[in-house]
Every structure is written in structure tokens, then in C-alpha cells.
Design a protein around this motif. Structure first.
Motif, mmCIF file in Angstrom:
data_model
loop_
_atom_site.group_PDB
_atom_site.id
_atom_site.type_symbol
_atom_site.label_atom_id
_atom_site.label_comp_id
_atom_site.label_asym_id
_atom_site.label_seq_id
_atom_site.Cartn_x
_atom_site.Cartn_y
_atom_site.Cartn_z
ATOM 1 N N CYS A 70 39.021 48.177 71.479
ATOM 2 C CA CYS A 70 37.551 48.273 72.145
ATOM 3 C C CYS A 70 37.740 49.219 73.196
ATOM 4 C CB CYS A 70 36.947 46.787 72.460
ATOM 5 S SG CYS A 70 36.581 46.139 71.073
ATOM 6 N N LYS A 71 36.578 49.726 73.662
ATOM 7 C CA LYS A 71 36.361 50.571 74.771
ATOM 8 C C LYS A 71 36.533 49.568 76.103
ATOM 9 C CE LYS A 71 33.234 54.144 72.846
ATOM 10 N NZ LYS A 71 31.997 54.652 72.932
ATOM 11 N N TYR A 74 30.525 48.774 77.204
ATOM 12 C CA TYR A 74 29.557 49.175 76.130
ATOM 13 C C TYR A 74 28.212 49.138 76.675
ATOM 14 C CZ TYR A 74 33.333 49.220 72.548
ATOM 15 O OH TYR A 74 34.507 49.279 71.813
ATOM 16 N N ASN A 109 22.950 45.324 68.740
ATOM 17 C CA ASN A 109 24.179 45.905 68.182
ATOM 18 C C ASN A 109 25.350 44.889 67.722
ATOM 19 O OD1 ASN A 109 23.796 48.647 69.206
ATOM 20 N ND2 ASN A 109 22.947 47.515 71.115
ATOM 21 N N VAL A 111 29.722 45.162 67.934
ATOM 22 C CA VAL A 111 31.123 45.867 68.160
ATOM 23 C C VAL A 111 32.012 45.284 67.002
ATOM 24 C CG1 VAL A 111 32.699 46.288 69.875
ATOM 25 C CG2 VAL A 111 30.381 46.249 70.548
ATOM 26 N N MET A 118 30.892 50.650 67.911
ATOM 27 C CA MET A 118 29.467 50.039 67.864
ATOM 28 C C MET A 118 28.786 50.527 67.141
ATOM 29 S SD MET A 118 27.332 48.770 71.250
ATOM 30 C CE MET A 118 26.614 50.342 71.807
#
Length: 176
Positions: A70-71, A74, A109, A111, A118
Motif C-alpha cells: 500500500c501507499k 490515501y 472506496n 483499497v 484504490m
């Protein structure tokens, strides 16, 4: 006295219906649309008029696996901190869902903790016999769509239980 008891009973039934959970809420098995295999077990819940989904148990990984793909963050993610350091289990990967009608949610959303992507998200509850696209539900089903613009890719999730969560957790225990 019988009338009074009947009225009180009717009020309890009405109150129960008024506070009944949305049919999308509960425990669900996510099913891979390519393989038909269970990938995770989710808890879908409403909080303050918004629908969320957390993974309760993940298949084929230890339960304490970190979502390192993951980043770091978000937009509108509901938990503070570095997302790429959060555990896959227990983090609200589905968030910001707004109710369109009973069992139907959108404008949120999702993810994917496995690859960090996402997507927009649509959730539709299907009772047995109801259809979505070319799919007809044989049992209570969540039609879950990841969306990119007008494109919706659906997966169909089925009900699960606390025992299903425990079974997956035992089969794929935490490493630490």
C-alpha cells in the motif's frame, strides 16, 4: 389487559424493525472472481451512517501480515498513520460508503491491501433469486464492485460466520 399486551408486543416488533441492521452488514466471504476461491473473510458494518469493511481473517497469509504494498496514505482513509505499515486484518479497507437504499451503498472506496490499488466501490445486497448483471443469487450475496470511472468489476461474496473466521485464523495463524 390482552389488548395492552398486544399493543406492547407490536411496539417491540416495530422498534426491532426500525433498528434492524442493513442487509449488507455482517460477515462475508470474499470470493475471487477468477478462481472461485475464498480470499478473505470481511466484517461489513455501519457507523454514523457510513459503511465500512474490515478484513477479519485473510486466506493464504499469516493473520499479522502487513499491507506493505500500500501507499503511505490515501485520500479520506479512515485511520491515521502509515497505511503501508498497517495489518491487513483489522484495517477498514472499505470506507466512505453512503447509503443509496436498503442494502445498496456507493460513493465510497476500497483499497486492495495486496497490491495497494484504490478503487471506487459499490455494494449491492442480493437476496436469493435477485440478479445483478448476469449473476443470480442462490443465497444471500453481496455484489461488490470496484469501480474506475464508469467501469464496474463485480465479485460476489457470500455470508460467513464467526466459526469461519476462527477456522481461517487457525489455518493461517500469525507469525509473531
Amino acid at each position: 389487559m390482552k389488548k395492552f399486551a398486544t399493543v406492547v408486543a407490536a411496539l417491540f416488533v416495530a422498534a426491532g424493525l426500525a433498528f434492524a441492521a442493513d442487509p449488507a452488514e455482517g460477515i462475508w466471504k470474499s470470493i475471487d472472481d477468477q478462481t472461485g476461491e475464498v480470499t478473505a473473510i470481511w466484517k461489513i458494518y455501519e457507523q454514523n451512517g457510513t459503511l465500512y469493511g474490515t478484513i477479519a481473517a485473510v486466506v493464504d497469509n499469516p493473520q499479522d501480515v502487513v499491507a506493505s504494498a500500500c501507499k503511505e496514505s490515501y485520500k479520506n482513509f479512515p485511520v491515521q498513520g502509515s497505511v503501508n505499515k498497517m495489518h491487513t486484518v483489522g484495517t477498514p479497507w472499505i470506507f466512505g460508503m453512503k447509503k443509496d437504499s436498503e442494502g445498496n451503498w456507493s460513493k465510497g472506496n476500497i483499497v486492495n491491501p495486496g497490491d495497494g490499488k484504490m478503487y471506487g466501490c459499490v455494494i449491492k445486497y442480493l437476496a436469493p433469486g435477485q440478479t445483478n448483471k448476469k449473476y443470480t443469487a442462490k443465497e444471500p450475496t453481496l455484489a461488490m464492485a470496484g469501480t474506475v470511472g464508469p467501469i464496474q468489476v463485480f465479485q460476489y461474496w457470500v455470508r460467513a460466520t464467526e466459526n469461519d473466521i476462527k477456522a481461517v485464523q487457525e489455518k493461517f495463524p500469525p507469525k509473531n
